[in-house]
Every structure is written in structure tokens, then in C-alpha cells.
Design an enzyme around this catalytic site. Sequence first.
Site, short mmCIF file in Angstrom:
data_model
loop_
_atom_site.label_atom_id
_atom_site.label_comp_id
_atom_site.label_asym_id
_atom_site.label_seq_id
_atom_site.Cartn_x
_atom_site.Cartn_y
_atom_site.Cartn_z
N ALA A 111 0.83 -1.21 0.00
CA ALA A 111 0.00 0.00 0.00
C ALA A 111 0.86 1.27 0.00
O ALA A 111 1.93 1.27 0.63
CB ALA A 111 -0.91 -0.01 1.22
N PRO A 112 0.45 2.32 -0.69
CA PRO A 112 -0.81 2.51 -1.42
C PRO A 112 -0.84 1.98 -2.84
O PRO A 112 -1.83 2.21 -3.54
CB PRO A 112 -0.96 4.04 -1.42
CG PRO A 112 0.44 4.55 -1.43
CD PRO A 112 1.24 3.55 -0.63
N GLY A 113 0.18 1.27 -3.29
CA GLY A 113 0.01 0.48 -4.51
C GLY A 113 0.56 1.03 -5.81
O GLY A 113 0.25 0.50 -6.87
N ASN A 114 1.37 2.07 -5.74
CA ASN A 114 1.94 2.58 -7.00
C ASN A 114 2.82 1.55 -7.69
O ASN A 114 2.79 1.41 -8.92
CB ASN A 114 2.75 3.85 -6.74
CG ASN A 114 1.86 5.07 -6.61
OD1 ASN A 114 0.73 5.07 -7.12
ND2 ASN A 114 2.34 6.09 -5.94
N ASP A 180 9.21 -3.62 -0.60
CA ASP A 180 9.39 -2.18 -0.38
C ASP A 180 8.89 -1.86 1.04
O ASP A 180 7.85 -1.24 1.20
CB ASP A 180 8.56 -1.44 -1.46
CG ASP A 180 8.72 0.08 -1.42
OD1 ASP A 180 9.85 0.56 -1.24
OD2 ASP A 180 7.70 0.77 -1.57
N CYS A 236 12.99 4.17 0.62
CA CYS A 236 13.18 5.59 0.36
C CYS A 236 13.99 6.18 1.48
O CYS A 236 13.72 7.28 1.99
CB CYS A 236 11.85 6.31 0.12
SG CYS A 236 10.69 6.21 1.47
N1 SAM Z 1 5.15 -0.21 -2.15
C1 SAM Z 1 4.23 0.86 -1.78
C2 SAM Z 1 4.00 1.75 -2.99
O1 SAM Z 1 4.85 1.80 -3.87
O2 SAM Z 1 2.95 2.39 -3.07
C3 SAM Z 1 4.75 1.64 -0.57
C4 SAM Z 1 4.99 0.75 0.64
S1 SAM Z 1 5.38 1.62 2.14
C5 SAM Z 1 7.05 2.06 1.89
C6 SAM Z 1 5.52 0.31 3.30
C7 SAM Z 1 4.22 -0.40 3.64
O3 SAM Z 1 4.52 -1.55 4.42
C8 SAM Z 1 3.23 0.39 4.48
O4 SAM Z 1 2.03 0.53 3.75
C9 SAM Z 1 3.01 -0.46 5.73
O5 SAM Z 1 1.67 -0.46 6.16
C10 SAM Z 1 3.41 -1.83 5.25
N2 SAM Z 1 3.86 -2.80 6.27
C11 SAM Z 1 4.57 -2.57 7.39
N3 SAM Z 1 4.81 -3.72 8.04
C12 SAM Z 1 4.26 -4.71 7.30
C13 SAM Z 1 4.17 -6.14 7.43
N4 SAM Z 1 4.73 -6.77 8.49
N5 SAM Z 1 3.53 -6.83 6.48
C14 SAM Z 1 2.96 -6.20 5.42
N6 SAM Z 1 3.00 -4.86 5.24
C15 SAM Z 1 3.65 -4.13 6.17
#
Ligand code: SAM
Length: 306
Positions: A111-114, A180, A236
Site C-alpha cells: 500500500a498505497p500500490g503505485n 518495499d 526511500c
Molecule cells: N510499495 C508501496 C508503494 O509503492 O505504493 C509503498 C509501501 S510503504 C514504503 C511500506 C508499507 O509496508 C506500508 O504501507 C506499511 O503499512 C506496510 N507494512 C509494514 N509492516 C508490514 C508487514 N509486516 N507486512 C505487510 N506490510 C507491512
Amino acid sequence: GTQQSDEHRLPRYVRVNTLKTTVEDVMDYVKRDGFTYLGEAVRLDDLNLKGKKFVRDLHLPELLAFPPKTDFHDHFLYKAGHIILQDKASCLPAHLLNPPPGSHVVDACAAPGNKTSHLAAIMRNTGRLFAFDLDAQRLATMSTLLLRAGLTCHQLANQDFLKVDPDSPQYKDVEYVLLDPSCSGSGMVCLRDNATADQKEEEEEARLARLASFQLRCLNHGLRFPRLKRLVYSTCSIHRQENEEVVAACLQQNPSFRLVHLLPQWPERGLEPLPQCLRASATKTLTHGFFVALLEKHSAAASAKQ
Ligand code: SAM
């Protein structure tokens, strides 16, 4: 501060969503809106634009660059899901993982899924895309986004990636993983100012250590899918602890994987001893701060020789 102005100097990157349209159609549309097309960029400096001009990016085929602060949030192309407003650096992971149409792919922290929508575009909406996130609120935003982007090959789950069973039969054909995970966000030029200013150095070190340990657990877990070929890891963050150090520790614990040497023409490399990886920054690549590593499994023949 200077970092604030960095952010305002970054090009506005627009990723064309090839699930809904083509690069040519988007270019025609913005030309009709009065933007002049200057051709495909050949050097980084060509991305520094002023006025109503745009170029095609030199590294990513579906990416256009506009002058800083060009606002597309109210534009038809954005509202209809034809374009995704995504920083150039954050387009690298899916582009480099490059899962073929029909393949089975995991997006571990999605999330948010880009990046999920970018993966689906590369897969041409075929195969299977298993996307996980721990945060229900962010997943809700994500499903709206993916609907608008026209995805049909995905399966969202509100699940802790570390509790996903890689040996479950539904993942038996997973060959590609995009990871990510949550990070310090220290590469986001707009967030950087308040992040460290009033925080004690020890507190910041402890936070980075906690994040790095989570990132390494995710990375080790991602490598456990039985038919895995390639995993792309990104953050990031600009901190070595969350980037090169996590990847180096993982390689040490997983000797059947090695790093792929990424984009030789990319101007900013991973810190020593990992020049195979990429870094990105406002000054050297005209993007937010970012890190990418691509791990691949040794071929059976190569492992047999060891
Ligand atoms: N890849 C996404 C994008 O490009 O839109 C951005 C991801 S963001 C950097 C990291 C995400 O990891 C957050 O949405 C967070 O809720 C999720 N997250 C954190 N711990 C997690 C876990 N143990 N399992 C799955 N998701 C997790």
C-alpha cells in the site's frame, strides 16, 4: 531550508499507465493542453525544464518529465487512471524486477500500490499479483487506486507479510517478489527537515536499528518462496543501515542468492562494497532519495560448481 527547495526543483514525473492508454496518446493529450514536446532526454540535465515543456525520460520507457510543481491532480488523465504521479526513483523497482506476462508475483508491503500498479502494467494484467499490507486503512486507499488504474490480476490481503506461508500451495509458482518495506523515509526530501532536527541521536540510531532488523526479516522471508528467481528490495531511505547493510547481511545468510548489476548507465551506485545496487538523490539523479537492490537465485549449474 535547502531540502525544501530541492523538492521544489525536482521534475514532475508522470508514469503512463499502459493498462489504460499508451505513451503516444498521453503525449498527444498534453500537447493539445499547450505543452511542447522536446523529445527524448539524452542526459540528466534535459530533465530540468521550465515553462510548458516536457520530455520522455532517458531511463524509463513509460515516464514523462515536466517542470517542477506542474500540477496534474485535477487533470482528466489522472482522474481517469491514465497517468500515475510517481517519482522516477520509485518506478525503478518494478521496472528492474520486470516480471513477464503470466508470471506469479508477490508485492510484500504494497500500500498505497503505485508499485503494484506498475507491476501489473508490466505483466499486462495477466498472471497473478499477490499484494499484502498490514494497514487496513492504506489498503482501502489502495483498492480505490487500483480500480482506477484498471488492475484485474491482483489479489489484496490485509496480512502481515512475515506471517505469509511461502510453502502454501497458492504461492507455488511465485518466481518474483517486490519488497518495499517501511523505512525511515529519510530520502523523502520534503520530510527530511523535521525528521532528525529535535531528535536525540541515540533515539534515531535505535529507530534505525529496529527498522533494519524488520527489513532484514522481510528480506529473508521473501527469499523463502520455493520457486523464487528474483527479488527486488527498495527503500526511500538514505541510511546505509537500512540499505547496503541489510542487503549484505541477507546475502551472507542466503548464499544461493547474488546481486544483479543494475543499469550500468545509472549515475549513482550503492555504497561500497555493493556498487551493483542503485542509489538515487535530488542532486545526482533529480529524484527523491532511494535505494534498490536486485537479488537473483544462482542457476542450478552455477550452484553445483561451488
Ligand atoms: N510499495 C508501496 C508503494 O509503492 O505504493 C509503498 C509501501 S510503504 C514504503 C511500506 C508499507 O509496508 C506500508 O504501507 C506499511 O503499512 C506496510 N507494512 C509494514 N509492516 C508490514 C508487514 N509486516 N507486512 C505487510 N506490510 C507491512
